[in-house]
Motif scaffolding. Structure first.
Motif, PDB file in Angstrom:
ATOM      1  N   ALA A 169      15.613  -9.560   7.197  1.00 36.02           N
ATOM      2  CA  ALA A 169      15.855  -8.479   6.035  1.00 36.02           C
ATOM      3  C   ALA A 169      14.694  -7.985   5.951  1.00 36.02           C
ATOM      4  O   ALA A 169      14.702  -6.707   5.380  1.00 36.02           O
ATOM      5  CB  ALA A 169      16.264  -9.322   5.041  1.00 36.02           C
ATOM      6  N   VAL A 170      13.387  -8.451   5.974  1.00 36.84           N
ATOM      7  CA  VAL A 170      12.133  -7.886   5.846  1.00 36.84           C
ATOM      8  C   VAL A 170      12.116  -6.367   6.878  1.00 36.84           C
ATOM      9  O   VAL A 170      11.832  -5.507   6.694  1.00 36.84           O
ATOM     10  CB  VAL A 170      10.914  -8.689   6.317  1.00 36.84           C
ATOM     11  CG1 VAL A 170       9.746  -7.924   6.488  1.00 36.84           C
ATOM     12  CG2 VAL A 170      10.752  -9.758   5.274  1.00 36.84           C
ATOM     13  N   PHE A 171      12.631  -6.937   8.312  1.00 33.48           N
ATOM     14  CA  PHE A 171      12.700  -5.809   9.270  1.00 33.48           C
ATOM     15  C   PHE A 171      13.675  -4.656   8.798  1.00 33.48           C
ATOM     16  O   PHE A 171      13.508  -3.397   8.843  1.00 33.48           O
ATOM     17  CB  PHE A 171      12.958  -6.436  10.642  1.00 33.48           C
ATOM     18  CG  PHE A 171      11.734  -7.015  11.234  1.00 33.48           C
ATOM     19  CD1 PHE A 171      10.630  -6.762  11.626  1.00 33.48           C
ATOM     20  CD2 PHE A 171      11.850  -8.527  11.145  1.00 33.48           C
ATOM     21  CE1 PHE A 171       9.327  -7.396  12.006  1.00 33.48           C
ATOM     22  CE2 PHE A 171      10.998  -9.188  11.640  1.00 33.48           C
ATOM     23  CZ  PHE A 171       9.555  -8.904  12.206  1.00 33.48           C
ATOM     24  N   GLU A 172      14.778  -5.206   8.471  1.00 40.79           N
ATOM     25  CA  GLU A 172      15.631  -4.095   8.019  1.00 40.79           C
ATOM     26  C   GLU A 172      15.377  -3.178   6.750  1.00 40.79           C
ATOM     27  O   GLU A 172      15.748  -2.136   6.708  1.00 40.79           O
ATOM     28  CB  GLU A 172      17.004  -4.836   7.702  1.00 40.79           C
ATOM     29  CG  GLU A 172      17.980  -5.356   8.791  1.00 40.79           C
ATOM     30  CD  GLU A 172      18.928  -6.316   8.679  1.00 40.79           C
ATOM     31  OE1 GLU A 172      19.539  -6.362   7.426  1.00 40.79           O
ATOM     32  OE2 GLU A 172      19.503  -6.653   9.609  1.00 40.79           O
ATOM     33  N   PHE A 173      14.567  -4.042   5.900  1.00 39.58           N
ATOM     34  CA  PHE A 173      13.986  -3.342   4.592  1.00 39.58           C
ATOM     35  C   PHE A 173      13.000  -2.087   4.850  1.00 39.58           C
ATOM     36  O   PHE A 173      13.192  -1.198   4.645  1.00 39.58           O
ATOM     37  CB  PHE A 173      13.450  -4.458   3.735  1.00 39.58           C
ATOM     38  CG  PHE A 173      13.205  -3.804   2.441  1.00 39.58           C
ATOM     39  CD1 PHE A 173      13.885  -3.631   1.347  1.00 39.58           C
ATOM     40  CD2 PHE A 173      11.578  -3.581   2.313  1.00 39.58           C
ATOM     41  CE1 PHE A 173      13.323  -2.923   0.252  1.00 39.58           C
ATOM     42  CE2 PHE A 173      11.019  -2.917   1.055  1.00 39.58           C
ATOM     43  CZ  PHE A 173      11.984  -2.684  -0.079  1.00 39.58           C
ATOM     44  N   VAL A 174      12.178  -2.601   6.010  1.00 41.33           N
ATOM     45  CA  VAL A 174      11.180  -1.487   6.322  1.00 41.33           C
ATOM     46  C   VAL A 174      11.803  -0.448   6.957  1.00 41.33           C
ATOM     47  O   VAL A 174      11.794   0.749   6.908  1.00 41.33           O
ATOM     48  CB  VAL A 174      10.133  -2.212   7.339  1.00 41.33           C
ATOM     49  CG1 VAL A 174       9.341  -1.315   8.310  1.00 41.33           C
ATOM     50  CG2 VAL A 174       9.279  -3.278   6.463  1.00 41.33           C
ATOM     51  N   ALA A 175      12.894  -0.657   7.743  1.00 39.70           N
ATOM     52  CA  ALA A 175      13.856   0.493   8.456  1.00 39.70           C
ATOM     53  C   ALA A 175      14.280   1.296   7.499  1.00 39.70           C
ATOM     54  O   ALA A 175      14.539   2.704   7.378  1.00 39.70           O
ATOM     55  CB  ALA A 175      14.598  -0.123   9.506  1.00 39.70           C
ATOM     56  N   ALA A 176      14.989   0.733   6.568  1.00 46.52           N
ATOM     57  CA  ALA A 176      15.524   1.643   5.227  1.00 46.52           C
ATOM     58  C   ALA A 176      14.721   2.430   4.566  1.00 46.52           C
ATOM     59  O   ALA A 176      15.087   3.523   4.315  1.00 46.52           O
ATOM     60  CB  ALA A 176      16.383   0.563   4.409  1.00 46.52           C
ATOM     61  N   ILE A 177      13.461   1.820   4.458  1.00 46.02           N
ATOM     62  CA  ILE A 177      12.293   2.520   3.625  1.00 46.02           C
ATOM     63  C   ILE A 177      11.942   3.634   4.391  1.00 46.02           C
ATOM     64  O   ILE A 177      11.799   4.658   3.963  1.00 46.02           O
ATOM     65  CB  ILE A 177      11.421   1.737   3.231  1.00 46.02           C
ATOM     66  CG1 ILE A 177      11.808   0.473   1.877  1.00 46.02           C
ATOM     67  CG2 ILE A 177      10.258   2.503   2.713  1.00 46.02           C
ATOM     68  CD1 ILE A 177      12.417   1.169   0.830  1.00 46.02           C
ATOM     69  N   ARG A 178      11.561   3.373   5.705  1.00 41.75           N
ATOM     70  CA  ARG A 178      11.281   4.627   6.645  1.00 41.75           C
ATOM     71  C   ARG A 178      12.305   5.616   6.451  1.00 41.75           C
ATOM     72  O   ARG A 178      11.737   6.805   6.623  1.00 41.75           O
ATOM     73  CB  ARG A 178      10.819   3.793   7.920  1.00 41.75           C
ATOM     74  CG  ARG A 178      10.351   4.814   8.973  1.00 41.75           C
ATOM     75  CD  ARG A 178      10.054   3.999  10.193  1.00 41.75           C
ATOM     76  NE  ARG A 178       8.829   3.148   9.950  1.00 41.75           N
ATOM     77  CZ  ARG A 178       8.564   2.002  10.487  1.00 41.75           C
ATOM     78  NH1 ARG A 178       9.330   1.743  11.733  1.00 41.75           N
ATOM     79  NH2 ARG A 178       7.663   1.143  10.418  1.00 41.75           N
ATOM     80  N   SER A 179      13.343   5.211   6.717  1.00 42.10           N
ATOM     81  CA  SER A 179      14.480   6.280   6.766  1.00 42.10           C
ATOM     82  C   SER A 179      14.424   7.170   5.572  1.00 42.10           C
ATOM     83  O   SER A 179      15.105   8.232   5.572  1.00 42.10           O
ATOM     84  CB  SER A 179      15.986   5.449   6.875  1.00 42.10           C
ATOM     85  OG  SER A 179      17.041   6.667   7.253  1.00 42.10           O
ATOM     86  N   ALA A 180      14.311   6.422   4.287  1.00 42.91           N
ATOM     87  CA  ALA A 180      14.471   7.234   3.203  1.00 42.91           C
ATOM     88  C   ALA A 180      13.269   8.143   3.079  1.00 42.91           C
ATOM     89  O   ALA A 180      13.292   9.126   2.569  1.00 42.91           O
ATOM     90  CB  ALA A 180      14.621   6.255   1.792  1.00 42.91           C
ATOM     91  N   LEU A 181      12.136   7.738   3.470  1.00 45.51           N
ATOM     92  CA  LEU A 181      11.003   8.365   3.443  1.00 45.51           C
ATOM     93  C   LEU A 181      11.004   9.733   4.253  1.00 45.51           C
ATOM     94  O   LEU A 181      10.586  10.591   4.157  1.00 45.51           O
ATOM     95  CB  LEU A 181       9.836   7.667   3.634  1.00 45.51           C
ATOM     96  CG  LEU A 181       9.163   6.799   2.835  1.00 45.51           C
ATOM     97  CD1 LEU A 181       7.950   5.754   3.158  1.00 45.51           C
ATOM     98  CD2 LEU A 181       8.958   7.201   1.474  1.00 45.51           C
ATOM     99  N   ARG A 182      11.718   9.569   5.663  1.00 43.50           N
ATOM    100  CA  ARG A 182      11.893  10.559   6.341  1.00 43.50           C
ATOM    101  C   ARG A 182      13.183  11.476   5.847  1.00 43.50           C
ATOM    102  O   ARG A 182      13.355  12.708   6.511  1.00 43.50           O
ATOM    103  CB  ARG A 182      12.365  10.150   7.799  1.00 43.50           C
ATOM    104  CG  ARG A 182      11.098   9.423   8.357  1.00 43.50           C
ATOM    105  CD  ARG A 182      11.681   8.983   9.716  1.00 43.50           C
ATOM    106  NE  ARG A 182      10.602   8.277  10.453  1.00 43.50           N
ATOM    107  CZ  ARG A 182      10.662   7.491  11.368  1.00 43.50           C
ATOM    108  NH1 ARG A 182      11.779   7.480  11.987  1.00 43.50           N
ATOM    109  NH2 ARG A 182       9.552   7.157  11.819  1.00 43.50           N
ATOM    110  N   ARG A 183      13.432  11.022   4.548  1.00 44.67           N
ATOM    111  CA  ARG A 183      14.542  11.917   3.859  1.00 44.67           C
ATOM    112  C   ARG A 183      16.010  12.141   5.057  1.00 44.67           C
ATOM    113  O   ARG A 183      16.619  13.051   4.708  1.00 44.67           O
ATOM    114  CB  ARG A 183      14.358  13.372   3.463  1.00 44.67           C
ATOM    115  CG  ARG A 183      12.973  13.288   2.680  1.00 44.67           C
ATOM    116  CD  ARG A 183      13.094  14.549   1.814  1.00 44.67           C
ATOM    117  NE  ARG A 183      12.016  14.519   0.913  1.00 44.67           N
ATOM    118  CZ  ARG A 183      11.912  14.110  -0.344  1.00 44.67           C
ATOM    119  NH1 ARG A 183      12.904  13.591  -1.014  1.00 44.67           N
ATOM    120  NH2 ARG A 183      10.507  13.977  -0.983  1.00 44.67           N
TER     121      ARG A 183
END
Length: 105
Positions: free
Chosen positions: A64-78
């Motif tokens: 989940a840590v890796f998935e969480f980072v990917a989700a945050i990265r996707s949100a930051l890239r809009r």
């Protein structure tokens, strides 16, 4: 000059053909955290259930840590902001609930 323009068009066409990344592409962490929470909920007093849930749940938490980072990265890239924020919230809530259950048992 024409070759370069043609190459750029081909590159643009390939980029458009690629499927968009899904925020929910990997649900492995939730597939591990969910049963761990259920084990703790119904058989948490048993030693075997506690340790099984701990092993399964902590493995899911690491994923989940890796998935969480990917989700945050996707949100930051809009890119798909709402699904990205939703995925991050669900993952964080699952890991938090697991931690609370494991510490309470």
């Amino acid at each position: 000059m024409q070759e370069q323009a043609h190459a750029e068009e081909q590159t643009a066409a390939r980029v458009q053909e690629q499927p968009k990344e899904s925020v929910f592409s990997s649900t492995l962490s939730l597939l591990l955290i969910g049963p761990a929470l259920l084990l703790l909920r119904f058989w948490g007093e048993s030693t075997w259930a506690y340790w099984t849930a701990a092993v399964i749940g902590l493995t899911g938490a690491v994923v989940a840590v890796f998935e969480f980072v990917a989700a945050i990265r996707s949100a930051l890239r809009r890119r798909r902001t709402l699904p990205s924020v939703w995925a991050a919230a669900v993952l964080a809530a699952g890991v938090f609930a697991l931690g609370v259950r494991l510490s309470a048992s």
